[in-house]
Design a protein around this motif. Sequence first.
Motif, PDB file in Angstrom:
ATOM      1  N   GLY A   1       0.816  -1.210   0.000  1.00  0.00           N
ATOM      2  CA  GLY A   1       0.000   0.000   0.000  1.00  0.00           C
ATOM      3  C   GLY A   1       0.848   1.258   0.000  1.00  0.00           C
ATOM      4  O   GLY A   1       0.577   2.210  -0.743  1.00  0.00           O
ATOM      5  N   LEU A   2       1.899   1.269   0.798  1.00  0.00           N
ATOM      6  CA  LEU A   2       2.801   2.420   0.821  1.00  0.00           C
ATOM      7  C   LEU A   2       3.497   2.577  -0.526  1.00  0.00           C
ATOM      8  O   LEU A   2       3.636   3.691  -1.034  1.00  0.00           O
ATOM      9  N   MET A   3       3.903   1.463  -1.122  1.00  0.00           N
ATOM     10  CA  MET A   3       4.513   1.518  -2.456  1.00  0.00           C
ATOM     11  C   MET A   3       3.545   2.138  -3.457  1.00  0.00           C
ATOM     12  O   MET A   3       3.940   2.968  -4.284  1.00  0.00           O
ATOM     13  N   MET A   4       2.281   1.741  -3.371  1.00  0.00           N
ATOM     14  CA  MET A   4       1.274   2.295  -4.277  1.00  0.00           C
ATOM     15  C   MET A   4       1.154   3.803  -4.091  1.00  0.00           C
ATOM     16  O   MET A   4       1.130   4.559  -5.069  1.00  0.00           O
ATOM     17  N   ILE A   5       1.075   4.234  -2.843  1.00  0.00           N
ATOM     18  CA  ILE A   5       0.952   5.668  -2.560  1.00  0.00           C
ATOM     19  C   ILE A   5       2.164   6.421  -3.107  1.00  0.00           C
ATOM     20  O   ILE A   5       2.009   7.456  -3.761  1.00  0.00           O
ATOM     21  N   LEU A   6       3.349   5.906  -2.858  1.00  0.00           N
ATOM     22  CA  LEU A   6       4.566   6.565  -3.344  1.00  0.00           C
ATOM     23  C   LEU A   6       4.585   6.667  -4.861  1.00  0.00           C
ATOM     24  O   LEU A   6       5.128   7.617  -5.426  1.00  0.00           O
ATOM     25  N   ASP A   7       3.965   5.676  -5.526  1.00  0.00           N
ATOM     26  CA  ASP A   7       3.983   5.628  -6.992  1.00  0.00           C
ATOM     27  C   ASP A   7       2.714   6.182  -7.640  1.00  0.00           C
ATOM     28  O   ASP A   7       2.477   5.998  -8.826  1.00  0.00           O
ATOM     29  N   GLY A   8       1.874   6.863  -6.855  1.00  0.00           N
ATOM     30  CA  GLY A   8       0.724   7.569  -7.426  1.00  0.00           C
ATOM     31  C   GLY A   8      -0.540   6.758  -7.569  1.00  0.00           C
ATOM     32  O   GLY A   8      -1.387   7.066  -8.407  1.00  0.00           O
ATOM     33  N   MET A   9      -0.711   5.726  -6.755  1.00  0.00           N
ATOM     34  CA  MET A   9      -1.923   4.919  -6.774  1.00  0.00           C
ATOM     35  C   MET A   9      -2.562   4.939  -5.392  1.00  0.00           C
ATOM     36  O   MET A   9      -1.898   5.228  -4.413  1.00  0.00           O
ATOM     37  N   PHE A  10      -3.844   4.629  -5.345  1.00  0.00           N
ATOM     38  CA  PHE A  10      -4.554   4.573  -4.073  1.00  0.00           C
ATOM     39  C   PHE A  10      -4.833   3.131  -3.711  1.00  0.00           C
ATOM     40  O   PHE A  10      -5.555   2.440  -4.430  1.00  0.00           O
ATOM     41  N   PRO A  11      -4.305   2.664  -2.583  1.00  0.00           N
ATOM     42  CA  PRO A  11      -4.641   1.304  -2.134  1.00  0.00           C
ATOM     43  C   PRO A  11      -6.059   1.272  -1.572  1.00  0.00           C
ATOM     44  O   PRO A  11      -6.696   2.314  -1.387  1.00  0.00           O
ATOM     45  N   GLU A  12      -6.540   0.074  -1.280  1.00  0.00           N
ATOM     46  CA  GLU A  12      -7.859  -0.095  -0.687  1.00  0.00           C
ATOM     47  C   GLU A  12      -7.939   0.667   0.636  1.00  0.00           C
ATOM     48  O   GLU A  12      -6.926   0.828   1.328  1.00  0.00           O
ATOM     49  N   LYS A  13      -9.146   1.089   0.988  1.00  0.00           N
ATOM     50  CA  LYS A  13      -9.338   1.863   2.224  1.00  0.00           C
ATOM     51  C   LYS A  13      -8.863   1.094   3.457  1.00  0.00           C
ATOM     52  O   LYS A  13      -8.337   1.680   4.390  1.00  0.00           O
ATOM     53  N   GLU A  14      -9.055  -0.223   3.451  1.00  0.00           N
ATOM     54  CA  GLU A  14      -8.611  -1.062   4.573  1.00  0.00           C
ATOM     55  C   GLU A  14      -7.103  -0.937   4.777  1.00  0.00           C
ATOM     56  O   GLU A  14      -6.615  -0.858   5.903  1.00  0.00           O
TER      57      GLU A  14
END
Length: 119
Positions: A70-83
């Motif tokens: 999830g952190l990788m996704m955020i760093l790369d411009g994506m939104f992980p699931e709310k959970e």
Amino acid sequence: MDEIDVTYLKKYSSLLSHPEIAKIKKKYLDGPNITEPIRGGIDQKTQKELFEKIDESNFSSVEKVKMILGLMMILDGMFPEKEVVSGLGSVLGNKFSDDIERHRKEERAYLENKLENLD
């Protein structure tokens, strides 16, 4: 993906085929960036500290891997699931997760407005 990410994924490599993790990993690998990546704006030391906080948390290994991805996704411009964002908030602070959710809502409103004005 960067060297810091790989270090933490290797530590939990045996869990990468877990169904919940495989779903998040696929989204990370296949998903388009839906906002501007922020990785370049955060120095390596700070990134490492974020991953270390996740790694040192009291969550299960499965939950840790989900948060690492999830952190990788955020760093790369994506939104992980709310959970996943909620779990990150437990580890990195509510302000972190609140900022991500606020940004998700702003991005969604922007895209919806853009689609409505196509006519």
